[in-house]
Design an enzyme around this catalytic site. Structure first.
Site, PDB file in Angstrom:
ATOM      1  N   ARG A 154      37.274  56.147  43.104  1.00 52.25           N
ATOM      2  CA  ARG A 154      38.332  55.155  43.230  1.00 52.25           C
ATOM      3  C   ARG A 154      39.089  55.401  44.529  1.00 52.25           C
ATOM      4  O   ARG A 154      39.508  56.533  44.803  1.00 52.25           O
ATOM      5  CB  ARG A 154      39.307  55.248  42.060  1.00 52.25           C
ATOM      6  N   PHE A 252      42.793  50.033  33.013  1.00 51.05           N
ATOM      7  CA  PHE A 252      42.346  48.713  33.454  1.00 51.05           C
ATOM      8  C   PHE A 252      42.834  47.600  32.528  1.00 51.05           C
ATOM      9  O   PHE A 252      42.212  46.554  32.426  1.00 51.05           O
ATOM     10  CB  PHE A 252      40.822  48.670  33.607  1.00 51.05           C
ATOM     11  N   ALA A 255      47.917  43.717  33.637  1.00 50.33           N
ATOM     12  CA  ALA A 255      47.833  42.327  34.085  1.00 50.33           C
ATOM     13  C   ALA A 255      48.328  42.211  35.516  1.00 50.33           C
ATOM     14  O   ALA A 255      49.234  42.927  35.942  1.00 50.33           O
ATOM     15  CB  ALA A 255      48.650  41.428  33.164  1.00 50.33           C
ATOM     16  N   GLY A 256      47.732  41.299  36.262  1.00 55.21           N
ATOM     17  CA  GLY A 256      48.129  41.140  37.653  1.00 55.21           C
ATOM     18  C   GLY A 256      47.428  39.973  38.309  1.00 55.21           C
ATOM     19  O   GLY A 256      46.989  39.023  37.642  1.00 55.21           O
ATOM     20  N   GLY A 260      40.090  43.139  43.161  1.00 54.35           N
ATOM     21  CA  GLY A 260      39.601  42.964  44.525  1.00 54.35           C
ATOM     22  C   GLY A 260      38.925  44.236  44.988  1.00 54.35           C
ATOM     23  O   GLY A 260      38.460  45.036  44.184  1.00 54.35           O
ATOM     24  N   CYS A 263      34.214  46.907  45.796  1.00 52.10           N
ATOM     25  CA  CYS A 263      33.197  47.129  44.758  1.00 52.10           C
ATOM     26  C   CYS A 263      33.118  46.017  43.724  1.00 52.10           C
ATOM     27  O   CYS A 263      32.075  45.359  43.591  1.00 52.10           O
ATOM     28  CB  CYS A 263      33.470  48.468  44.054  1.00 52.10           C
TER      29      CYS A 263
END
Length: 450
Positions: A154, A252, A255-256, A260, A263
Site C-alpha cells: 500500500r 476498506f 465511505a468517500g 483511485g 492499482c
C-alpha cells in the site's frame, strides 16, 4: 543472495531496498538516467515515508546498488525480479505487457547458472507462461524457473507491508525455485509470515482477485452511504457495525469519493477484460468499475448542491489532491474528475496538497496550487476535503473560516474526517458523506455527541 531488480519504480525500489535491508546484495536496474542519478545521490523520486532513509543506509552499507546494465546485474544474480510497469493499454483497458516482455528478452541472454525469474509486476493469468517462452526462444540453454510473486504494497505504508506482510504468494511448481524463494524471504519466514505456495497462474489471479474484492468493498460502502443520506442513517455507524463481524472486517469500509490510484482502477478493468475473453464475465466487478466512475462526478455535484446549486464564477477550495494520504501519486485520483466537473460548471479552483504539487501542476493546469490550506480557502464559497491527510484534522478552523467568503462558509467533507459538532460550532455549514443523521445541509446536527 544476489538479486537483480529490473525496474526502480515504486514496487521495484521498495522491494529492492527491503531485500537489501534483509542482508541480500541487490542491484536495482533502470533505464531512466535521471532516476538513477537521483537514487545514486541519496534521494528518491517518489514520496514514501521512511523509504529515503532506508535507501541511503543500505546503499552506504554496500548492499543496494543502482545500475543501467541489465547484463551485469542479471549475470551474477541468483534471482531476477521483473518489477516494471503494466499500465492500462490505451483504448481497451487491457494490461500493457510491453515492458514485461521487453525485460524478459533483455535478461534472457545473460542467464547461465540456474536462476529464478520472478514476475513481481501485476500481470494477467498466463503472463508467466509467455515470459518463459520468450526466455527459451532467446536463450534455449538458459537454466531458469519463472515464478509469480505478486506484490501487496500500500502506498504510504509500503515498508511495513513488505516487512510485516499479511501473506506472501509464490506461484511455482519447481522445488529448486521454491527453496530459493524461501531463502530470499528468509527473515520473514523466521518471523512466521504466512507464505502460500500455489501454481503460477493461481498466484497471478490471486493478485487481481484481491484488488477487485477490495474495490468492491469500497464501492459497496459508498452505495450504502448514499442510502444512509436518503433514510436518515449514519454510514459511520453502519460501517462500524458491519466491521465488528470478523467475517467482514472494518478495513476498506470508509465511505468517500471512490477508489483511485495505480492499482484498483487498472486492475479491475484488466480483470473484467480477462474474464470476458475467458467467457466467464465478472458482473460484480464490471458494475463496481461503472459505479466508481460515476462516483466522482456525483461528489462534484454534491459540492455544487452545497453551494446552492450554482458555482459559476465562485471560488472553491480543494484540500487534498492525491488518491490517498502519504503519497504523491495522482494516478486515477478522485480529485481529478471532481475538479474537472467543477471547472465545467464554471467554478474557480484553488487547491492545496502536502505532496502533490508537481503532479497537480502537470495534471490540473487550469487550477491554482496554493502553499497551504488557508491560501486555498481565501475567498472560497466552499471547501471540499478530498484526501484525508492527517494535517487537515488539526486545522485552525477559525482562521480557515475567516479566509472564506463570509456569505458562504460551506465545508464539504468527502472523507468524513471531522466531528460535525466541532465544524458547525466553528461557523461552517457542514456536508459529509452518508451522514443522514445531519439535518438539512448540515447546518444543524441531530446527534452532536457523536
Amino acid at each position: 543472495m544476489h538479486i537483480a531488480m529490473i525496474g526502480a519504480g515504486y514496487v521495484g525500489l521498495v522491494s529492492a531496498t527491503c531485500f537489501a535491508d534483509f542482508g541480500h546484495d541487490v542491484v536495482c536496474v533502470d533505464k531512466d538516467p535521471n532516476r538513477l542519478n537521483t537514487l545514486r545521490g541519496g534521494k528518491i523520486p517518489i514520496y514514501e515515508p521512511g523509504l529515503e532513509e532506508l535507501v541511503k543506509s543500505n546503499a552506504e552499507a554496500g548492499r543496494l546498488h543502482f545500475s543501467d546494465d541489465v547484463g551485469s546485474a542479471t549475470g551474477r544474480a541468483d534471482i531476477v525480479f521483473l518489477a516494471v510497469g503494466t499500465p492500462s493499454r490505451h483504448g481497451d483497458g487491457y494490461a500493457d505487457l510491453t515492458f514485461v516482455y521487453e525485460a524478459a528478452r533483455e535478461i534472457a541472454p545473460h542467464l547461465s547458472d540456474f536462476t529464478v525469474v520472478v514476475t513481481k509486476s501485476t500481470v494477467p493469468v498466463g503472463t508467466g507462461d509467455e515470459v518463459e517462452r520468450i526466455i527459451r526462444d532467446v536463450n534455449p540453454a538458459a537454466q531458469c524457473a519463472v515464478v509469480s510473486n505478486p506484490e501487496f504494497l500500500r502506498e504510504g505504508s509500503a515498508i511495513e507491508d513488505f516487512k510485516k506482510p499479511d501473506r506472501i504468494i509464490i506461484g511455482t511448481d519447481d522445488q529448486r525455485a521454491q527453496s530459493i524463494m524461501e531463502e530470499v524471504y528468509g527473515p520473514l519466514c523466521a518471523n512466521e509470515a504466512p507464505i502460500l505456495f500455489t501454481g503460477r497462474r493461481t498466484a497471478e489471479l490471486t493478485k487481481y482477485a484481491s484488488n477487485a474484492f477490495l474495490a468492491m468493498k469500497i464501492t459497496f460502502i459508498n452505495e450504502m452511504a448514499d442510502l444512509c443520506e436518503r433514510v436518515g442513517a449514519d454510514v459511520l455507524s453502519v460501517a462500524r457495525g458491519m466491521g465488528m463481524d470478523a467475517r467482514i472486517g472494518d478495513r476498506f469500509l470508509q465511505a468517500g469519493p471512490g477508489y483511485g490510484g495505480s492499482c484498483f482502477p487498472k486492475d479491475s478493468t484488466a480483470l473484467t477484460n480477462m474474464a470476458q475473453d475467458s467467457d466467464s464475465p465478472l458482473r460484480l466487478v464490471e458494475t463496481t468499475v461503472a459505479i466508481n466512475d460515476q462516483r466522482r462526478r456525483a461528489m462534484a455535484r454534491k459540492v455544487i448542491r452545497a453551494c446552492g446549486g450554482r458555482v459559476r464564477g465562485r471560488r472553491i477550495g480543494i484540500l487534498g489532491l492525491t488518491f490517498k494520504p502519504d503519497t504523491d501519486d495522482m494516478r486515477e485520483a478522485p480529485s481529478i474528475p471532481i475538479i474537472r466537473t467543477l471547472l465545467d460548471a464554471g467554478a474557480i479552483i484553488r487547491a492545496y496538497d502536502p505532496a502533490a504539487v508537481a503532479g497537480a501542476n502537470n495534471t490540473l493546469r487550469e487550477i491554482e496550487i496554493c502553499p497551504d490550506p488557508y491560501a486555498a480557502a481565501e475567498g472560497a464559497a466552499a471547501l471540499a476535503v478530498i484526501t484525508d491527510w492527517d494535517e487537515f484534522s488539526s486545522l485552525d478552523l477559525d482562521r480557515l473560516r475567516r479566509q472564506m467568503d463570509p456569505a458562504s462558509t460551506v465545508l464539504v467533507d468527502l472523507r468524513n474526517m471531522f466531528d460535525p459538532a466541532r465544524i458547525t460550532g466553528a461557523g461552517f455549514v457542514y456536508e459529509a458523506v452518508g451522514r443522514g443523521d445531519l439535518i438539512g445541509t448540515g447546518a444543524t446536527v441531530k446527534h452532536a455527541a457523536e
